[in-house]
Write an enzyme that holds these catalytic residues in place. Structure first.
Site, short mmCIF file in Angstrom:
data_model
loop_
_atom_site.label_atom_id
_atom_site.label_comp_id
_atom_site.label_asym_id
_atom_site.label_seq_id
_atom_site.Cartn_x
_atom_site.Cartn_y
_atom_site.Cartn_z
N CYS A 91 100.42 3.57 89.57
CA CYS A 91 101.47 4.11 88.94
C CYS A 91 102.21 2.82 88.48
CB CYS A 91 102.39 5.01 89.45
SG CYS A 91 103.98 5.41 88.30
N CYS A 110 100.50 2.37 81.31
CA CYS A 110 100.81 3.62 82.19
C CYS A 110 99.42 4.24 82.31
CB CYS A 110 101.74 4.60 81.30
SG CYS A 110 101.93 5.86 82.00
N1 DGL Z 1 101.57 7.21 85.49
C1 DGL Z 1 102.84 6.44 85.56
C2 DGL Z 1 102.73 4.80 85.29
O1 DGL Z 1 101.66 4.23 85.40
C3 DGL Z 1 104.17 7.08 85.43
C4 DGL Z 1 104.45 8.20 84.25
C5 DGL Z 1 105.59 8.88 84.34
O2 DGL Z 1 105.74 9.45 85.26
O3 DGL Z 1 106.40 8.60 83.64
O4 DGL Z 1 103.74 4.19 84.91
#
Ligand code: DGL
Length: 267
Positions: free
Chosen positions: A70, A182
């Site tokens: 993430c 993301c």
């Molecule tokens: N998948 C996550 C990232 O790479 C976070 C997305 C979220 O929870 O807003 O930033």
């Protein structure tokens, strides 16, 4: 011992999928913070607290390394987690550096898609100013895309309409690369490829992250030995979520299948 992965929700599965491909002998535990997703629209203080609690839970699984699958959680908490724990911790940041390098010769711009929280962090500004000497990087948050993904919504009409609306103020001819900053966003790679002008390349951080994971495990002599012929590979991913919701566990399994199909990977 397993390798731990975590994300707010389904996004980190795009990184897990790459890890399954590159590290076929390993076992994984993947945890989603269903109690607090999404992270990208929360405050840094909130996300710091969520990540701390989640990591405490995942470390009960006795993992030999931890991948923060993430970008948002990495930008908020990686430094603190590394201070606190001695196991290898691999974080992610938007692949701005390779994107800028890809366009050095053609003078095209780079568009970074990531969460609002990632884009607001000083770490992101520092990364851009370190690698982008021509001021060629723009950015755009796509919070709704995380929601689409969490619903496993791949409705083409709805998504085409959404992306067209979000990208309407950008002259796409001047961009050479779009960075998926993301981990939820690569679920929409196919749709984006269709929708964007054909000269635009897409890049995400999963390959670099898994390369780094492999390197760190190898340096510390932590790579699993090859699975013997006939030995079952079944169950080499354990899915957990903070709300302990069985239906969401099935959703994660389904999301991995969907992504593997998208990637034309047959696990
Ligand atoms: N998948 C996550 C990232 O790479 C976070 C997305 C979220 O929870 O807003 O930033």
């Amino acid at each position: 011992m397993k390798i731990g992965f975590f994300d707010s929700g389904l996004g980190g599965i795009t990184v897990l999928s790459e890890a399954l491909r590159r590290l076929p002998n390993e076992s994984f535990v993947y945890m989603a913070d269903t109690l607090h997703a999404p992270y990208g629209t929360k405050t840094p203080q909130e996300v710091r607290g969520y990540v701390k609690t989640l990591v405490q839970t995942i470390l009960k699984e006795e993992v030999k390394a931890l991948v923060i699958a993430c970008n948002t959680a990495t930008s908020i908490a990686v430094a603190e987690l590394r201070r606190e724990y001695s196991i290898p911790i691999i974080g992610m940041e938007p692949a701005v550096k390779p994107a800028v390098e890809m366009n050095r010769a053609n003078g095209k711009r780079v568009l970074v898609l990531a969460t609002s929280l990632t884009l607001k962090q000083s770490g992101y500004a520092a990364l851009v100013s370190r690698v982008d000497d021509h001021g060629s990087v723009d950015s755009l948050p796509l919070p709704e895309l995380v929601q689409y993904c969490e619903q496993l919504n791949f409705d083409r009409t709805e998504l085409f309409e959404y992306f067209n609306r979000k990208l309407s103020s950008f002259n796409l001819d001047i961009y050479g690369t779009v960075v998926l900053g993301c981990t939820h966003y690569p679920f929409y790679k196919e749709i984006l490829k269709e929708l964007l002008p054909s000269h635009i390349q897409l890049i995400d951080g999963s390959q670099g992250t898994v390369r780094r994971l492999k390197q760190v495990l190898s340096e510390r002599n932590l790579l699993a030995s090859p699975v013997k012929a006939g030995q079952s590979q079944e169950g080499h991913v354990t899915f957990l979520c903070s709300s302990q919701d069985e239906a969401y566990v099935h959703k994660m399994e389904r999301a991995l299948e969907i992504y593997a199909e998208h990637e034309k990977i047959y696990l």
